[in-house]
Scaffold this active site. Structure first.
Site, PDB file in Angstrom:
ATOM      1  N   SER A 182     116.376 -33.245  46.303  1.00 42.52           N
ATOM      2  CA  SER A 182     116.603 -34.684  46.381  1.00 42.52           C
ATOM      3  C   SER A 182     115.659 -35.354  45.379  1.00 42.52           C
ATOM      4  O   SER A 182     115.628 -34.977  44.215  1.00 42.52           O
ATOM      5  CB  SER A 182     116.369 -35.176  47.816  1.00 42.52           C
ATOM      6  OG  SER A 182     116.561 -36.562  47.924  1.00 42.52           O
ATOM      7  N   TYR A 196     121.362 -44.174  41.707  1.00 39.53           N
ATOM      8  CA  TYR A 196     120.754 -42.864  41.948  1.00 39.53           C
ATOM      9  C   TYR A 196     120.279 -42.662  43.383  1.00 39.53           C
ATOM     10  O   TYR A 196     120.551 -41.627  44.004  1.00 39.53           O
ATOM     11  CB  TYR A 196     119.586 -42.702  40.974  1.00 39.53           C
ATOM     12  CG  TYR A 196     118.865 -41.387  41.006  1.00 39.53           C
ATOM     13  CD1 TYR A 196     119.513 -40.200  40.659  1.00 39.53           C
ATOM     14  CD2 TYR A 196     117.512 -41.324  41.326  1.00 39.53           C
ATOM     15  CE1 TYR A 196     118.835 -38.987  40.645  1.00 39.53           C
ATOM     16  CE2 TYR A 196     116.823 -40.116  41.316  1.00 39.53           C
ATOM     17  CZ  TYR A 196     117.483 -38.952  40.974  1.00 39.53           C
ATOM     18  OH  TYR A 196     116.813 -37.758  40.962  1.00 39.53           O
ATOM     19  N   LYS A 200     120.803 -39.407  46.417  1.00 40.99           N
ATOM     20  CA  LYS A 200     119.709 -38.573  46.903  1.00 40.99           C
ATOM     21  C   LYS A 200     119.454 -38.786  48.393  1.00 40.99           C
ATOM     22  O   LYS A 200     119.045 -37.857  49.098  1.00 40.99           O
ATOM     23  CB  LYS A 200     118.445 -38.851  46.083  1.00 40.99           C
ATOM     24  CG  LYS A 200     118.571 -38.420  44.623  1.00 40.99           C
ATOM     25  CD  LYS A 200     118.909 -36.935  44.516  1.00 40.99           C
ATOM     26  CE  LYS A 200     118.952 -36.446  43.084  1.00 40.99           C
ATOM     27  NZ  LYS A 200     119.224 -34.991  42.989  1.00 40.99           N
TER      28      LYS A 200
END
Length: 334
Positions: A182, A196, A200
């Site tokens: 992650s 983004y 994650k």
């Protein structure tokens, strides 16, 4: 306050006595698959894993040229080392597979190739390391960037995991280990990373769910939270990274991918569910645990209020950086 401290200490002691950490995963003699292992952290990870006397390592990436460089660039101190399992060059343990991991059909075919090539068809450990980011302001980025990021960073890992889990279940009761790489951005929302961070965070949610669901099959998990790391992808990120994002991330300082790779291997061997490289990220992991194993065992309980306070301070500092940059941009427009 005194009562709270005493209660926390009592709870911490009870947890320390009752809580059982997952068993460390033994890498020796294992077949490992690394998705996204042709550059950056993934590439260094391949070399670090070779030092652990593994049986073989299958590296998946889209670029065939980059995959070939994994073999060609293998450090001499690593790939010329003789081991009890493989006398001679360790390069022979590296198998490369070109695959677009955003295509679930291609992923299925590639995993099938890997299984057929390895005797017994076993995959003992899967490390999902592929990912990229295109920083920018939410109001300025096209929806396609959000979709592309989620497709590679989340679904790429999901597709590989979906194919490997049944193999681990059939692994003679031995189970396996799965790693999701992650990010610190998977623990906290960072301005400028709206494309983004969600991908994650999604990996964290998947790992947290599967950790419990697949426990009967002896499949264990680790989630890695690298900070800014000096990789080709990081250099590309800096081209579009907003000013406040740079400031919030520590002024553009990045750690070595080799050091991050070492921390991942160490975490896997230690049986760590949460794997973080630096202190700030470790504190973020304590602050955002979800229903997951402890990071520092009983210290998590003692650190929780402190981490929350530090989190509020950090939030206010981030907000100040955003406002400062916003005012600066508006002045330039005048």
């Amino acid at each position: 306050m005194i009562i709270y401290i005493l209660f926390s200490l009592l709870a911490a002691v009870i947890v320390h006595l009752v809580y059982k950490k997952q068993t460390g995963f033994k890498l020796k003699g294992k077949h490992i698959v690394v998705v996204g292992g042709s550059s950056g952290i993934g590439k260094e990870l391949v070399y670090e894993l070779l030092k652990e006397n593994i049986a073989s390592i299958s590296v998946i990436s889209r670029s065939l040229d980059k995959l070939r460089s994994v073999v060609d660039d293998c450090p001499s101190e690593v790939c010329t080392k003789s081991t009890p399992l493989n006398v001679g060059s360790l390069k022979s343990k590296i198998e490369i597979y070109s695959c677009d991991i955003t295509n679930k059909i291609k992923v299925k075919e590639t995993i099938a190739q890997i299984v057929s090539k390895n005797q017994g068809g076993k995959i003992d450990c899967l490390i999902n390391c592929a990912g990229f980011a295109i920083p920018g302001y939410f109001i300025e980025q096209d929806e396609e960037i959000f979709e592309k990021t989620m497709q590679l960073d989340y679904f790429g890992s999901l597709y590989a995991t979906k194919e490997v889990v049944p193999l681990m279940i059939e692994n003679g009761g031995q189970g396996g280990h799965i790693v999701f790489v992650s990010s610190t951005c998977g623990l906290v929302g960072v301005p400028g990373y709206s494309t983004y961070c969600p991908s994650k965070f999604a990996l964290r949610g998947l790992a947290e769910t599967l950790r419990s669901e697949l426990k009967p099959y002896k499949i264990t998990f680790s989630v890695v939270y690298p900070p800014d790391t000096d990789t080709p992808g990081y250099q590309q990120e800096n081209l579009t990274k907003p000013e406040e994002t740079v400031a919030i991330s520590g002024g553009g300082k990045a750690v070595s991918p080799l050091e991050v790779a070492k921390s991942i291997v160490s975490g896997i061997k230690n049986g760590d569910y949460h794997i973080a490289y630096d202190v700030p990220t470790k504190l973020c992991a304590v602050l955002s645990p979800g229903l997951t194993p402890f990071y520092f065992s009983f210290f998590d309980i003692l650190l929780a209020p402190i981490c929350r306070l530090v989190g509020i301070i950090a939030m206010n500092q981030n907000d100040a950086e955003v406002l400062k940059s916003w005012k600066k941009r508006n002045q330039l427009k005048k």
